[in-house]
Each structure stands twice: as C-alpha cells, then as structure tokens.
Design a protein around this motif. Structure first.
Motif, PDB file in Angstrom:
ATOM      1  N   ASN A  46       0.779  -1.232  -0.029  1.00 46.48           N
ATOM      2  CA  ASN A  46       0.057   0.064  -0.086  1.00 46.48           C
ATOM      3  C   ASN A  46       0.829   1.260   0.149  1.00 46.48           C
ATOM      4  OD1 ASN A  46      -2.526   1.114  -0.299  1.00 46.48           O
ATOM      5  ND2 ASN A  46      -2.542   1.532   2.210  1.00 46.48           N
ATOM      6  N   ARG A  47       1.995   1.176  -0.758  1.00 46.72           N
ATOM      7  CA  ARG A  47       2.876   2.421  -0.845  1.00 46.72           C
ATOM      8  C   ARG A  47       2.923   2.711  -2.145  1.00 46.72           C
ATOM      9  NH1 ARG A  47       8.228   1.446   0.027  1.00 46.72           N
ATOM     10  NH2 ARG A  47       8.499   3.805   0.586  1.00 46.72           N
ATOM     11  N   ILE A  48       2.744   4.025  -2.638  1.00 42.79           N
ATOM     12  CA  ILE A  48       2.707   4.292  -4.040  1.00 42.79           C
ATOM     13  C   ILE A  48       4.076   5.329  -4.205  1.00 42.79           C
ATOM     14  CG2 ILE A  48       1.759   5.945  -5.909  1.00 42.79           C
ATOM     15  CD1 ILE A  48      -0.940   5.063  -4.530  1.00 42.79           C
ATOM     16  N   LEU A  49       5.199   4.694  -5.109  1.00 44.07           N
ATOM     17  CA  LEU A  49       6.285   5.636  -5.311  1.00 44.07           C
ATOM     18  C   LEU A  49       6.198   6.002  -6.616  1.00 44.07           C
ATOM     19  CD1 LEU A  49       8.629   2.610  -4.007  1.00 44.07           C
ATOM     20  CD2 LEU A  49       8.070   4.649  -2.918  1.00 44.07           C
ATOM     21  N   GLU A  50       5.743   7.343  -6.827  1.00 49.92           N
ATOM     22  CA  GLU A  50       5.432   8.054  -7.959  1.00 49.92           C
ATOM     23  C   GLU A  50       6.427   8.136  -8.923  1.00 49.92           C
ATOM     24  OE1 GLU A  50       2.927  11.454  -7.236  1.00 49.92           O
ATOM     25  OE2 GLU A  50       1.086  10.383  -7.178  1.00 49.92           O
ATOM     26  N   CYS A  51       7.699   8.499  -8.402  1.00 50.18           N
ATOM     27  CA  CYS A  51       8.985   8.959  -9.366  1.00 50.18           C
ATOM     28  C   CYS A  51       8.704   9.993 -10.185  1.00 50.18           C
ATOM     29  CB  CYS A  51       9.487   7.580  -9.748  1.00 50.18           C
ATOM     30  SG  CYS A  51       9.979   6.486  -8.791  1.00 50.18           S
ATOM     31  N   LYS A  52       7.977  11.101  -9.775  1.00 53.91           N
ATOM     32  CA  LYS A  52       7.570  12.009 -10.777  1.00 53.91           C
ATOM     33  C   LYS A  52       8.402  13.235 -10.023  1.00 53.91           C
ATOM     34  CE  LYS A  52       2.801  11.026 -12.208  1.00 53.91           C
ATOM     35  NZ  LYS A  52       1.466  11.706 -12.218  1.00 53.91           N
ATOM     36  N   PRO A  53       8.862  14.194 -11.040  1.00 52.61           N
ATOM     37  CA  PRO A  53       9.679  15.417 -10.618  1.00 52.61           C
ATOM     38  C   PRO A  53       9.090  16.167  -9.512  1.00 52.61           C
ATOM     39  CG  PRO A  53       9.962  14.855 -12.947  1.00 52.61           C
ATOM     40  CD  PRO A  53       8.913  14.099 -12.668  1.00 52.61           C
ATOM     41  N   ASN A  54       9.568  16.735  -8.526  1.00 57.09           N
ATOM     42  CA  ASN A  54       9.139  17.620  -7.550  1.00 57.09           C
ATOM     43  C   ASN A  54       9.671  18.950  -7.737  1.00 57.09           C
ATOM     44  OD1 ASN A  54       7.618  15.434  -6.393  1.00 57.09           O
ATOM     45  ND2 ASN A  54       9.118  14.974  -4.797  1.00 57.09           N
ATOM     46  N   ASP A  55       9.035  19.842  -7.635  1.00 58.38           N
ATOM     47  CA  ASP A  55       9.561  21.246  -7.931  1.00 58.38           C
ATOM     48  C   ASP A  55      10.737  21.736  -6.883  1.00 58.38           C
ATOM     49  OD1 ASP A  55       7.925  21.804  -9.952  1.00 58.38           O
ATOM     50  OD2 ASP A  55       6.250  22.653  -8.806  1.00 58.38           O
ATOM     51  N   GLY A  56      11.615  22.263  -7.059  1.00 55.69           N
ATOM     52  CA  GLY A  56      12.674  22.474  -6.080  1.00 55.69           C
ATOM     53  C   GLY A  56      13.574  21.399  -5.517  1.00 55.69           C
ATOM     54  N   GLN A  57      13.554  20.245  -6.149  1.00 57.27           N
ATOM     55  CA  GLN A  57      14.332  19.103  -5.787  1.00 57.27           C
ATOM     56  C   GLN A  57      14.833  18.419  -7.144  1.00 57.27           C
ATOM     57  OE1 GLN A  57      12.189  16.305  -3.307  1.00 57.27           O
ATOM     58  NE2 GLN A  57      13.842  15.353  -2.781  1.00 57.27           N
ATOM     59  N   LYS A  58      16.259  18.159  -6.925  1.00 55.35           N
ATOM     60  CA  LYS A  58      16.913  17.353  -7.823  1.00 55.35           C
ATOM     61  C   LYS A  58      16.105  15.941  -8.004  1.00 55.35           C
ATOM     62  CE  LYS A  58      21.469  16.600  -9.829  1.00 55.35           C
ATOM     63  NZ  LYS A  58      22.976  16.481  -9.517  1.00 55.35           N
ATOM     64  N   TYR A  59      15.936  15.585  -9.460  1.00 60.54           N
ATOM     65  CA  TYR A  59      15.156  14.500  -9.650  1.00 60.54           C
ATOM     66  C   TYR A  59      15.851  13.036  -9.104  1.00 60.54           C
ATOM     67  CZ  TYR A  59      12.476  10.831 -11.974  1.00 60.54           C
ATOM     68  OH  TYR A  59      11.607   9.745 -12.223  1.00 60.54           O
ATOM     69  N   SER A  60      17.346  13.113  -9.276  1.00 57.76           N
ATOM     70  CA  SER A  60      17.930  11.908  -8.843  1.00 57.76           C
ATOM     71  C   SER A  60      18.053  11.833  -7.214  1.00 57.76           C
ATOM     72  CB  SER A  60      19.542  11.991  -9.403  1.00 57.76           C
ATOM     73  OG  SER A  60      19.993  13.211  -9.126  1.00 57.76           O
ATOM     74  N   GLU A  61      17.959  12.928  -6.657  1.00 52.77           N
ATOM     75  CA  GLU A  61      17.731  12.867  -5.047  1.00 52.77           C
ATOM     76  C   GLU A  61      16.732  12.679  -4.545  1.00 52.77           C
ATOM     77  OE1 GLU A  61      19.812  16.593  -4.232  1.00 52.77           O
ATOM     78  OE2 GLU A  61      21.990  15.848  -5.109  1.00 52.77           O
ATOM     79  N   GLN A  62      15.455  12.541  -5.069  1.00 53.20           N
ATOM     80  CA  GLN A  62      14.274  12.173  -4.242  1.00 53.20           C
ATOM     81  C   GLN A  62      14.255  10.890  -3.885  1.00 53.20           C
ATOM     82  OE1 GLN A  62      11.478  14.898  -7.635  1.00 53.20           O
ATOM     83  NE2 GLN A  62      10.847  12.719  -7.046  1.00 53.20           N
ATOM     84  N   GLU A  63      13.614  10.706  -2.599  1.00 47.26           N
ATOM     85  CA  GLU A  63      13.826   9.548  -1.955  1.00 47.26           C
ATOM     86  C   GLU A  63      12.962   8.382  -2.704  1.00 47.26           C
ATOM     87  OE1 GLU A  63      15.549   8.596   0.542  1.00 47.26           O
ATOM     88  OE2 GLU A  63      16.405  10.801   0.490  1.00 47.26           O
ATOM     89  N   ASP A  64      11.889   8.539  -3.351  1.00 49.14           N
ATOM     90  CA  ASP A  64      11.076   7.500  -4.122  1.00 49.14           C
ATOM     91  C   ASP A  64      12.223   7.202  -5.308  1.00 49.14           C
ATOM     92  OD1 ASP A  64      10.786   9.895  -5.407  1.00 49.14           O
ATOM     93  OD2 ASP A  64       8.621   9.832  -5.910  1.00 49.14           O
ATOM     94  N   VAL A  65      12.722   7.938  -5.995  1.00 46.76           N
ATOM     95  CA  VAL A  65      13.404   7.534  -6.953  1.00 46.76           C
ATOM     96  C   VAL A  65      14.577   6.673  -6.650  1.00 46.76           C
ATOM     97  CG1 VAL A  65      15.244   8.550  -8.808  1.00 46.76           C
ATOM     98  CG2 VAL A  65      13.096   9.714  -8.469  1.00 46.76           C
TER      99      VAL A  65
END
Length: 329
Positions: free
Chosen positions: A264-283
């Motif tokens: 029941n966890r959704i890991l969207e891996c969509k770019p978040n404003d103000g955050q480097k994509y490669s450093e996102q926790e879900d990514v």
C-alpha cells in the motif's frame, strides 16, 4: 512514463533467434518416457494405437465451449483453454510456485485416464502433485473421431503466478484487442508478468516469456501515473546487448508495483519542484530496489543473462551488502 522508459521494440530487435526445430504439419510434441529426452514427435492420428490428438477429434472428452468446424490450430487453442479452465479452479489459491507446468494425459474409451505426465520448470514435485490431484477430480467422457469412440491424447499448460488464471499469451491478446485498455484493469497482470520474467531463465522464443515481456512493454510507452527513472551510473553500466537495461526497467516496475499492491505504498517517481530528481527518495528507492532484483536474477548463470565487467562490479557490491553505497558513488 514520459521519458523515463525503454522501448520494448529495442529489446525484441536485439534478441537473437533461437531455433528449436520444426514440428511437421499434422504432428505434435508428446511426452514419452521411451524417448531419450522424454519427448517425441507424433502424428495427430495414431491409428494403429487408436490414439487421436484433440486437434482432430470430432468430440472432445470433456465439457467445452468450442465451436464445431474449427481448424486444427483453432481447436488446439480452444481445447487447451477449456482443459486449463477445468483444472485451475481445483488448485489451491496459495500456490507459491513460479514457472511453467505442462500436462499430458490420455482419456481411454471408458473415460478413464492413463499415461499422465506433469512436468514443471523449474521442477516442483509438490506443484506436480497438486495438478495430478486436480486431474483426478475431473469427470471425463469418451472422445470421438468421426463418431467412433477413441483414445484421446490431451495436453495443456499453466503459468504461475497468474492472478487471472490465464496464460500470458491469452491475456496479451485480450489486452491488445481491447479498444481502450485501462491501466488500472491490468495492474495485477503487469505485476504477474514482471514476477514471471524474474522467475524463469530468459527464453526469448518461449511463447509465455515473450508474452510476459510484451505485456510489461505495452505500458512502457503510456502515461500510467508513475515514472521509471532510467538513468544513473548503474543504468549506464548495463547493456541492451544482453537485455540488461530492459530487465532493469522491468525490475523497477516490479518493485514499484510490489510496493503498491502488497504494501500500500505508491512510489510515483515524478519530478518535484525545487528538488533534484536523482535525489528524490522515491527515485532512489525504486532504482535500488530494481537493481537488487536484477542482480539477484542475473547472478544465476542459468538465467541466461551474461554480466559484463561493469555489471560484475555492482554484483560484488550487492553480495557484500554495499550496493547502495556503490550506486551512490
């Protein structure tokens, strides 16, 4: 999935053709203990033995919804599916086996069953026994060829896991024939297909393996609400020559769907404003989780995915429990 994807066509075009020999028209590959490899090519009509393959029977030895006047190819497909549908409901729902099972049997003139062969790949005696038990609970009737009661030679196959109780090849055709398929309706099928891919050696010419890759690949070029982060040093270390990049994409899809369906966890891996994509926790989590699935799979030589020198470096780190550190260097 926008730009974070890998085209299935790249994978399929890079697969070498693996010839398995041609079966003559009017013949089939039958389980036969007297043959050196356990299988033998036989004609649909074995008149001397009084045995007829269900491709040519005019009346099948079990209840079915097959139309009359079908071609041999159409009758084979319909007969396999009907026999499979008889067996599946009699199997326990918690089978943990992952792979293929092939079933051969003869229905005699008195409706009794003989010459049963059940083979699973990878071998699972417990799964074989479950299917034999299910077969024993089915009521057969005499099969007919031109109104004459004859011995009927039958076969069918199963793919596990399968939440839909269908072969992937059957599910694939249904999905492709649907005018506007919705991802939500096929999410469990995609997860099953990705599970299957990592549960069996890579066999590009195998009908079910190829169908499983096409089911996953069908959705790679569509917006399904999640991204697949296909970048980074680990991704670049993989080659498509040995299908590694494609399998890594499938592994990340498998990881993401497992988290959604089973945790029941959704890991969207969509770019978040103000955050480097490669450093996102879900990514980072999806990339690491997919890498572990892939390395576990290709670490087994029997799965037919050779490792290059760069991949071996990551595999050694995975074995030492240092994969995350290696990927973040």
């Amino acid at each position: 999935m926008k730009k974070y994807k890998l085209n299935i066509l790249t994978f399929l075009l890079l697969i070498p053709f693996i010839g398995i020999g041609q079966i003559p028209k009017g013949h089939f590959l039958d389980a036969d203990k007297t043959a050196e490899r356990g299988y033998k090519v036989k004609p649909f009509k074995q008149e001397k033995e009084g045995i007829y393959h269900y491709a040519v029977l005019t009346e099948l030895p079990f209840e079915n919804d097959c139309d009359s006047g079908l071609s041999e190819k159409e009758q084979i497909a319909c007969s396999e599916q009907n026999l499979r549908n008889f067996i599946y409901p009699k199997l326990p729902s918690n089978i943990e086996f992952k792979g293929n099972v092939y079933v051969y049997l003869t229905v005699k003139e008195d409706s009794q069953v003989e010459n049963v062969t059940v083979s699973s790949y990878p071998n699972s005696e417990s799964t074989n026994e479950l299917i034999k038990e299910a077969l024993n609970s089915i009521e057969f009737k005499p099969g007919k060829f031109n109104d004459k009661i004859v011995k009927s030679r039958l076969w069918t196959s199963f793919t596990f896991p399968s939440s839909s109780n269908e072969l992937f090849s059957v599910s694939l055709e249904k999905m492709k024939n649907e005018e506007n398929p919705k991802y939500e309706d096929y999410e469990n099928l995609i997860f099953d297909a990705s599970q299957y891919i990592f549960s069996n050696p890579v066999y590009p010419n195998g009908t079910e393996f190829k169908s499983a890759t096409q089911i996953v690949g069908f959705w790679m070029n569509k917006d399904i609400g999640i991204g697949i982060p296909t970048f980074g040093k680990f991704y670049d270390a993989l080659t498509n020559e040995n299908k590694q990049q494609f399998l890594y994409v499938v592994a990340m899809i498998n990881y993401g769907l497992d988290q959604k369906i089973n945790h029941n966890r959704i890991l969207e891996c969509k770019p978040n404003d103000g955050q480097k994509y490669s450093e996102q926790e879900d990514v980072k989590e999806v990339q690491l989780g997919g890498a572990k699935i892939l390395l576990e799979f290709i670490g087994d030589k029997e799965n037919n995915v050779p490792m290059n020198s760069k991949t071996k470096k990551y595999y050694k780190a995975y074995e030492k429990g240092e994969l995350e550190e290696q990927m973040n260097k």
